[in-house]
Design an enzyme around this catalytic site. Sequence first.
Site, PDB file in Angstrom:
ATOM      1  CG  HIS A   1      -1.595   1.281   1.511  1.00 57.09           C
ATOM      2  ND1 HIS A   1      -2.455   1.957   0.666  1.00 57.09           N
ATOM      3  CD2 HIS A   1      -1.431   2.074   2.603  1.00 57.09           C
ATOM      4  CE1 HIS A   1      -2.797   3.103   1.232  1.00 57.09           C
ATOM      5  NE2 HIS A   1      -2.191   3.199   2.403  1.00 57.09           N
TER       6      HIS A   1
ATOM      7  CG  HIS B   1       1.233   6.921   4.278  1.00 56.00           C
ATOM      8  ND1 HIS B   1       1.528   6.132   3.198  1.00 56.00           N
ATOM      9  CD2 HIS B   1      -0.042   6.601   4.633  1.00 56.00           C
ATOM     10  CE1 HIS B   1       0.470   5.377   2.901  1.00 56.00           C
ATOM     11  NE2 HIS B   1      -0.491   5.642   3.760  1.00 56.00           N
TER      12      HIS B   1
ATOM     13  CD  GLU C   1      -2.855   5.760  13.349  1.00 54.33           C
ATOM     14  OE1 GLU C   1      -2.464   6.930  13.545  1.00 54.33           O
ATOM     15  OE2 GLU C   1      -3.688   5.176  14.060  1.00 54.33           O
ATOM     16  CG  ASP C   2      -1.436   1.335  10.519  1.00 51.08           C
ATOM     17  OD1 ASP C   2      -2.212   1.734  11.406  1.00 51.08           O
ATOM     18  OD2 ASP C   2      -1.667   1.453   9.307  1.00 51.08           O
TER      19      ASP C   2
ATOM     20  CG  ASP D   1      -3.542   7.012   2.523  1.00 52.30           C
ATOM     21  OD1 ASP D   1      -3.257   5.805   2.367  1.00 52.30           O
ATOM     22  OD2 ASP D   1      -4.161   7.452   3.513  1.00 52.30           O
TER      23      ASP D   1
ATOM     24  CG  ASP E   1     -25.580  18.124 -23.004  1.00 45.14           C
ATOM     25  OD1 ASP E   1     -26.667  18.149 -23.589  1.00 45.14           O
ATOM     26  OD2 ASP E   1     -25.075  19.112 -22.449  1.00 45.14           O
TER      27      ASP E   1
HETATM   28 MN    MN Z   1      -2.474   4.674   4.196  1.00 45.74          MN
END
Ligand code: MN
Length: 737
Positions: free
Chosen positions: A48, A72, A76-77, A139, A259
Amino acid sequence: MMRQYELVERVRKYNPKVDEDLLNRAYVYAMKAHGQQTRASGDPYFSHPLEVAAILTDLKLDDATIVAAVLHDTVEDTSSTLDEIERLFGPQIRKLVDGLTKIEKLDLVSKKAAQGENFRKLLLAVADDVRVLLVKLADRLHNMRTLHFVPVEKRARIAQETLDIYAPLAGRMGMQRLREELEGLAFRHLMPEAYLAIESRLHELRARNGRIIKRIEKELTEEFSARGIHAAVTGRQKTPFSIWRKMERKSIAFEQLSDIFGFRIIVDEVEDCYRALGVVHTKWPSVPGRFKDYVSTPKQNDYRSIHTTVIGPGHQRVELQIRTATMHEIARFGIAAHALYKDSASIEGKEELAKESRAFKWLQDTLDLLAHGDSPDEFLEHTRLELFQDQVFCFTPKGGLIALPRGATPIDFAYAVHTLVGNSAVGCKINGRIAPVLSQLQNGDEVEIIRAEGHVPPAAWESLVVTGKARAAIRRATREAVRMQYAGLGRQIVARAFERAGRPYSDDKLKIALPRLARPSLDDAFAAVGRGEIYSGDVVKAVHPDFTEERKQPAPLKRLEPGEPGWFGMKSNVNVVFKAPGATGEASAIPIRGLRGDVPVRFAPEGGAVPGDRIVGILTPGEGITIYPIQSPALTAFDDQPDRWLDVRWDIDPENRELFPARILVTAINEPGTLGALATLIGETGANIDNVSFSVHSPDFREMRFDLEVADLKHLNDIIARLRASAVVSKVERVNG
Ligand code: MN
């Protein structure tokens, strides 16, 4: 999964000076940190951040941004810490990762209260460095591309958040390509049937019209080259989401080529845009009202292009966008294009480039609003509105360009120039003519603001302006003016209290006594008395501690009926300008657009809706529709029945004005003559007073309920503003049932 050398190669393609070692270290660090973690798809989690970094290499961003993307999710993880990141990658990357960590778990479609606060956090985190936003958007894009792996029940929320916040934000930053992909993915998840239906129709159309498109492309190209203009012409199809949105707003005929298909003409130089336009308009008739020149006046997100529609080959309406290659780059990548790698430019240098863009300026203006302490909900409302609105461009008398959201007024213009200009604005000239300060500005208007120092903007303007900046400034200015009014009122009350007590008064003595009242200044003490927070007798006592007073019990609240002593029937004293029958309660003749005429419509009897209020209709089967103003507390009863809510609009006949009932609660000084003064004030505005009842609510104040009949919201706000300006009034509130 992308290999280490592949990532480096991607960057090297646009930046030969890539810091290979830095990228490699980040790659290995993040891979180790994420270890055995997996994504919902079953892929290793590390894939990811790598994909996010890859998206950013498409935008040709600098090493620090790419490294921040790789890292990134580590803090956090995983067990990584910011200090460790700083030690290994330096303070700049720490800052980027810190910003990203702060916004990682923000939920922007959660409960309404948290939503505003979270949006505010998001913007604050990206405030210092727009690269945080670029990584965040990448992200989100990767998460949207892989959304089908996520459990079904989570998908709608993420897709909705993307459509509500991230896609418009990308658009606002000028990143059209990213925005279109985000919208497309979100649309597919939120409305799969609609998406498939449009997609299959588009497929048919492509098959049927492919030849016409080629023909138009060819004819345009030949025409340009015959005139010596080098231009690349490409036909393009609108996205399913933009078609769907257009179909939602106004029904379009799906078959109409103009259109669905547009043509993009990319030329070399700015002058070529106009030459190409000249060629097109000479060769084919143009469709009136469809010409827009965003080359000379760019949109607020830096978008530049000329738009026009012509009746082209085969009598087809053809939409054209004409721009240079540079403009095209900015239209696709927006603020990221400003951050494009320049050989000589240092990282700081590039940031400076990005800061020159209008998109960045918008971000800064929005953050200024935050600094002034608007509540998060109001903030979200303003910002969201501004995210979606189209712009008008106006000029100062000296030729300065001011871009404003569509619907903006000269007051918005004045605040956009400077807060002091807005606060002192009393009138304006549009294109040299005196015009109302609340008229709607049009593209190209030249606006001159007429100022008067010491003027306070009327509180009613707050709901009539459209920019967040103007709204926040008016609220601040009126708050301060109201405080000063309370102070003036309090001073009068205190003076009378000293008189009643037969004690001498002086500012100096009261200053000494301030600590006893726990107020920092005289004005604060007076304002507190004016607001009824401090009783005037206590001020006397603070200055003269020996003073005692028998305090009377305030009379209980009582609603008076017509004819009772104390009731004032005001009608005869009031100058009735217009009075139309049938405006109250019963089925009224207000045409409500979009509904069949045979549905009975009535106003909620206690609702107090007046034209200008946002209104909603509540449908009661077998009875009809009841209209409430949106702020009516009675509406909470229908919160859990969304199918009964109808979107309704006022449609008032200006030739034949009616009066509408409205109720206000006024708290004023309790002394003879007050009521008469207020009634006169109201009468002067042309309103009708239907009923007045009052109650004594403290020895100093009396509360009065006025049932009025007014023409519309502006009229009502005018009455409220005039009452608030009166020396005897401490508080005016509108009441909705
Ligand atoms: Mn992420």
